[in-house]
Write an enzyme that holds these catalytic residues in place. Structure first.
Site, PDB file in Angstrom:
ATOM      1  N   HIS A 100      -4.210   6.061   4.710  1.00  0.00           N
ATOM      2  CA  HIS A 100      -2.875   5.671   4.243  1.00  0.00           C
ATOM      3  C   HIS A 100      -2.969   4.826   2.971  1.00  0.00           C
ATOM      4  O   HIS A 100      -2.226   5.056   2.006  1.00  0.00           O
ATOM      5  CB  HIS A 100      -2.151   4.885   5.331  1.00  0.00           C
ATOM      6  CG  HIS A 100      -0.829   4.337   4.903  1.00  0.00           C
ATOM      7  ND1 HIS A 100       0.350   5.048   4.976  1.00  0.00           N
ATOM      8  CD2 HIS A 100      -0.493   3.125   4.379  1.00  0.00           C
ATOM      9  CE1 HIS A 100       1.333   4.322   4.511  1.00  0.00           C
ATOM     10  NE2 HIS A 100       0.854   3.135   4.149  1.00  0.00           N
ATOM     11  N   GLU A 101      -3.877   3.860   2.975  1.00  0.00           N
ATOM     12  CA  GLU A 101      -4.031   3.019   1.787  1.00  0.00           C
ATOM     13  C   GLU A 101      -4.577   3.827   0.619  1.00  0.00           C
ATOM     14  O   GLU A 101      -4.182   3.606  -0.537  1.00  0.00           O
ATOM     15  CB  GLU A 101      -4.941   1.829   2.101  1.00  0.00           C
ATOM     16  CG  GLU A 101      -4.414   0.915   3.199  1.00  0.00           C
ATOM     17  CD  GLU A 101      -2.983   0.464   2.978  1.00  0.00           C
ATOM     18  OE1 GLU A 101      -2.566   0.313   1.809  1.00  0.00           O
ATOM     19  OE2 GLU A 101      -2.258   0.280   3.968  1.00  0.00           O
ATOM     20  N   HIS A 104      -1.862   5.454  -1.211  1.00  0.00           N
ATOM     21  CA  HIS A 104      -1.201   4.665  -2.258  1.00  0.00           C
ATOM     22  C   HIS A 104      -1.940   4.800  -3.587  1.00  0.00           C
ATOM     23  O   HIS A 104      -1.316   4.839  -4.662  1.00  0.00           O
ATOM     24  CB  HIS A 104      -1.133   3.194  -1.854  1.00  0.00           C
ATOM     25  CG  HIS A 104      -0.126   2.906  -0.789  1.00  0.00           C
ATOM     26  ND1 HIS A 104       1.192   3.292  -0.886  1.00  0.00           N
ATOM     27  CD2 HIS A 104      -0.237   2.246   0.397  1.00  0.00           C
ATOM     28  CE1 HIS A 104       1.850   2.908   0.194  1.00  0.00           C
ATOM     29  NE2 HIS A 104       1.006   2.277   0.990  1.00  0.00           N
ATOM     30  N   HIS A 108      -0.465   6.179  -7.107  1.00  0.00           N
ATOM     31  CA  HIS A 108      -0.624   5.460  -8.369  1.00  0.00           C
ATOM     32  C   HIS A 108      -1.166   6.385  -9.451  1.00  0.00           C
ATOM     33  O   HIS A 108      -0.667   6.411 -10.581  1.00  0.00           O
ATOM     34  CB  HIS A 108      -1.551   4.263  -8.168  1.00  0.00           C
ATOM     35  CG  HIS A 108      -1.601   3.345  -9.341  1.00  0.00           C
ATOM     36  ND1 HIS A 108      -2.616   2.429  -9.536  1.00  0.00           N
ATOM     37  CD2 HIS A 108      -0.768   3.182 -10.410  1.00  0.00           C
ATOM     38  CE1 HIS A 108      -2.410   1.755 -10.644  1.00  0.00           C
ATOM     39  NE2 HIS A 108      -1.295   2.184 -11.194  1.00  0.00           N
TER      40      HIS A 108
END
Length: 231
Positions: A100-101, A104, A108
């Site tokens: 999940h991270e 991100h 980006h």
């Protein structure tokens, strides 16, 4: 005294119960799937590394962070920080959270607009969350309408940040699950565990947003900014 206003509890009680249920669910899911190790023995850190490598993001660092579920991606320094339980554990939960991270970081790199907007809103949301409550408390105590309305404006800035956060988090989870599957980190029978962890985590963001919106609604009503009366 506005502390005991029945309207506040009528508006906030359902949101509070939702938040409590969300926290219990995410802890239960992480505990359950934190005990189930994946067949390939891939830790959270390794999962994030594989996902980032597949996307060609070799400039994103992976570090450890302190605290339970303190995992986050910092777009300013391009650092992905994972909590100890996620970083070094080859569990289904750890893979889900780490992916999940990493999602991100993929956002980006792709210039995902909601993430850019959320990053831009951080200063306003930070100031808003720090100043809103003192202004609201003193405004209501002193019956200073101007202070109350200013507090509502600052509080609204923090609420907008939370609302923008929702599509960012949901999209990161979708990217994460797709990446985990395409890279082959988890097998088909292991994917539901990672998915349940991410779904539970997403509900905590929804609950937080609902609570903030209900609080904002209360302040708008009591300040007379909504409904035309401050009685």
């Amino acid at each position: 005294m506005f502390y005991f206003d029945p309207l506040y509890f009528i508006l906030i009680a359902p949101a509070f119960l939702l938040s409590l249920a969300a926290q219990m669910w995410v802890q239960s899911a992480f505990r359950k799937y934190g005990e189930r190790m994946n067949r390939r023995g891939i830790t959270g850190a390794r999962a994030a590394e594989l996902i980032l490598a597949r996307a060609g993001l070799d400039d994103v660092r992976i570090e450890t962070a302190q605290g339970f579920l303190s995992d986050h991606y910092d777009p300013r320094s391009r650092v992905l920080r994972l909590s100890p339980d996620v970083y070094s554990t080859p569990s289904l939960a750890a893979v889900g959270v780490a992916a999940h991270e990493a999602g991100h970081a993929l956002q980006h790199a792709a210039g995902y607009a909601p993430l850019s907007l959320r990053t831009a809103l951080v200063p306003a949301a930070s100031v808003g969350s720090q100043l809103a409550w003192p202004l609201l408390v003193f405004g209501f105590l002193l019956q200073a309408t101007a202070l109350v309305k200013l507090g509502v404006v600052f509080f609204a800035a923090a609420v907008v940040f939370q609302l923008v956060t929702l599509p960012v988090e949901f999209n990161a989870s979708r990217r994460a699950l797709a990446a985990v599957e395409s890279v082959g980190i988890l097998g088909p029978d292991e994917m539901p565990g990672a998915r349940q962890v991410l779904t539970a985590a997403a509900l905590t963001y929804v609950a937080a947003a609902v609570t903030s919106v209900m609080q904002l609604l209360y302040f708008l009503l009591r300040s007379g900014m909504l409904g035309g009366s401050d009685e």
